[in-house]
Design a protein around this motif. Sequence first.
Motif, PDB file in Angstrom:
ATOM      1  N   VAL A 124       5.129-103.511  -9.456  1.00  0.00           N
ATOM      2  CA  VAL A 124       4.413-104.044  -8.222  1.00  0.00           C
ATOM      3  C   VAL A 124       5.194-103.185  -7.216  1.00  0.00           C
ATOM      4  N   MET A 125       4.216-102.813  -6.425  1.00  0.00           N
ATOM      5  CA  MET A 125       4.521-101.923  -5.091  1.00  0.00           C
ATOM      6  C   MET A 125       4.658-102.737  -3.988  1.00  0.00           C
ATOM      7  N   ILE A 126       5.575-103.000  -3.279  1.00  0.00           N
ATOM      8  CA  ILE A 126       5.650-103.672  -1.943  1.00  0.00           C
ATOM      9  C   ILE A 126       6.332-102.642  -0.910  1.00  0.00           C
ATOM     10  N   ALA A 127       5.565-102.557   0.004  1.00  0.00           N
ATOM     11  CA  ALA A 127       5.814-101.758   1.288  1.00  0.00           C
ATOM     12  C   ALA A 127       7.012-102.504   2.353  1.00  0.00           C
ATOM     13  N   ASP A 128       7.863-101.984   2.523  1.00  0.00           N
ATOM     14  CA  ASP A 128       8.796-102.337   3.602  1.00  0.00           C
ATOM     15  C   ASP A 128       8.523-101.951   4.898  1.00  0.00           C
ATOM     16  N   MET A 129       7.880-102.773   5.679  1.00  0.00           N
ATOM     17  CA  MET A 129       7.324-102.154   6.849  1.00  0.00           C
ATOM     18  C   MET A 129       8.278-101.923   7.983  1.00  0.00           C
ATOM     19  N   THR A 130       9.500-102.486   7.982  1.00  0.00           N
ATOM     20  CA  THR A 130      10.493-102.361   8.958  1.00  0.00           C
ATOM     21  C   THR A 130      10.625-100.693   9.071  1.00  0.00           C
ATOM     22  N   LYS A 131      10.374-100.066   7.836  1.00  0.00           N
ATOM     23  CA  LYS A 131      10.841 -98.607   8.187  1.00  0.00           C
ATOM     24  C   LYS A 131      10.057 -98.036   9.079  1.00  0.00           C
ATOM     25  N   PHE A 132       8.953 -98.410   9.521  1.00  0.00           N
ATOM     26  CA  PHE A 132       8.033 -97.666  10.417  1.00  0.00           C
ATOM     27  C   PHE A 132       8.341 -98.170  11.912  1.00  0.00           C
ATOM     28  N   ASN A 134       7.224 -99.550  14.785  1.00  0.00           N
ATOM     29  CA  ASN A 134       5.882-100.411  15.319  1.00  0.00           C
ATOM     30  C   ASN A 134       4.873-100.475  13.981  1.00  0.00           C
ATOM     31  N   VAL A 135       4.772-101.835  13.607  1.00  0.00           N
ATOM     32  CA  VAL A 135       3.981-101.875  12.526  1.00  0.00           C
ATOM     33  C   VAL A 135       2.496-102.222  13.083  1.00  0.00           C
ATOM     34  N   ASP A 136       1.674-101.154  13.155  1.00  0.00           N
ATOM     35  CA  ASP A 136       0.312-101.000  13.563  1.00  0.00           C
ATOM     36  C   ASP A 136      -0.598-100.509  12.483  1.00  0.00           C
ATOM     37  N   LYS A 140       0.105 -99.524   8.549  1.00  0.00           N
ATOM     38  CA  LYS A 140      -0.216-100.195   7.250  1.00  0.00           C
ATOM     39  C   LYS A 140      -1.031 -99.385   6.497  1.00  0.00           C
ATOM     40  N   MET A 141      -1.951 -98.415   7.079  1.00  0.00           N
ATOM     41  CA  MET A 141      -2.599 -97.377   6.244  1.00  0.00           C
ATOM     42  C   MET A 141      -1.931 -96.400   5.610  1.00  0.00           C
ATOM     43  N   MET A 142      -0.855 -95.881   6.106  1.00  0.00           N
ATOM     44  CA  MET A 142       0.102 -94.965   5.426  1.00  0.00           C
ATOM     45  C   MET A 142       0.881 -95.577   4.477  1.00  0.00           C
ATOM     46  N   ALA A 143       1.371 -96.896   4.670  1.00  0.00           N
ATOM     47  CA  ALA A 143       2.083 -97.647   3.536  1.00  0.00           C
ATOM     48  C   ALA A 143       1.015 -97.738   2.297  1.00  0.00           C
ATOM     49  N   ALA A 144      -0.146 -97.954   2.487  1.00  0.00           N
ATOM     50  CA  ALA A 144      -1.041 -98.178   1.559  1.00  0.00           C
ATOM     51  C   ALA A 144      -1.230 -96.758   0.671  1.00  0.00           C
TER      52      ALA A 144
END
Length: 199
Positions: A124-132, A134-136, A140-144
Motif C-alpha cells: 500500500v502506497m501512502i503519500a505523506d503530504m507534509t513533505k510538500f 502547501n498541500v494544493d 496532490k497530483m505529484m503525489a499521485a
Amino acid sequence: MCLMGFSLMAEENLLPTPDKAGGKPVMEALSQRKSVRNFSAQELTEQQLSDILWAAMGQNRADGKLTAPSCRNFQEIRLFVFDKNGVSQYLPATHTLKPVAKGDYRNLVAAGQDFVNAAPVSLVMIADMTKFGNVDERAKMMAAVDAGIVSENISVACAGLGMATVPRATMQSDEILKLLCLTANHIAILNNPVGFEAK
C-alpha cells in the motif's frame, strides 16, 4: 483502531540483501507485464519480498536516493506491507520492515474485492503530504504520480521475477489511515496485491 503503542515498541526486521542481478532483462519483463487477479496460495519467501520491496522504492545510491524517483526528491511515498500476520512499513534507508500492527488487515485493502485476500501480500502506497508544505491540487497530483511510479516498479519487477500483481486504487482508505495512526495529511493512493498467478 490506532495501534500506535505497538508501533513504538516494535523492532525493525532486517530483510535479506536484494538480488540486484536477478530476474529477466528489463525489456523481457516489460513484454510480460500484465495485471493478474487470480492468486495461488503460494507464499512469498523473505528473499522474494526483499527483492520486490527494493525494486519498488529501495535505496540504490549512497546519497539516499531511491529506485523510484519523486517530485523534488521529497520521497513522500510510504510503503506498507499487509500480510496475514500484520502490517509493516518498509524503510528504504535500512532495507528493513518496521511492524506497525498485528493481525490480518488485508480485507481493508481488498475493500470487497475478495481476490485481493488470496494474495499473500498487499503493498500500500501512502503519500505523506507534509513533505510538500502547501498541500494544493498540484501537490496532490505529484503525489499521485509518484505513487504511480512505485506501483509501476512493482508491476515490472513482478513480471521480471515471476510474480503476479495488479495496480489498484480501491481500498478502505480512512480505515487504513486510522489503523496506521496516520493523520489527515496522508493520502492512501494505490495498492498492489503481490503473489503468484493461480494456474
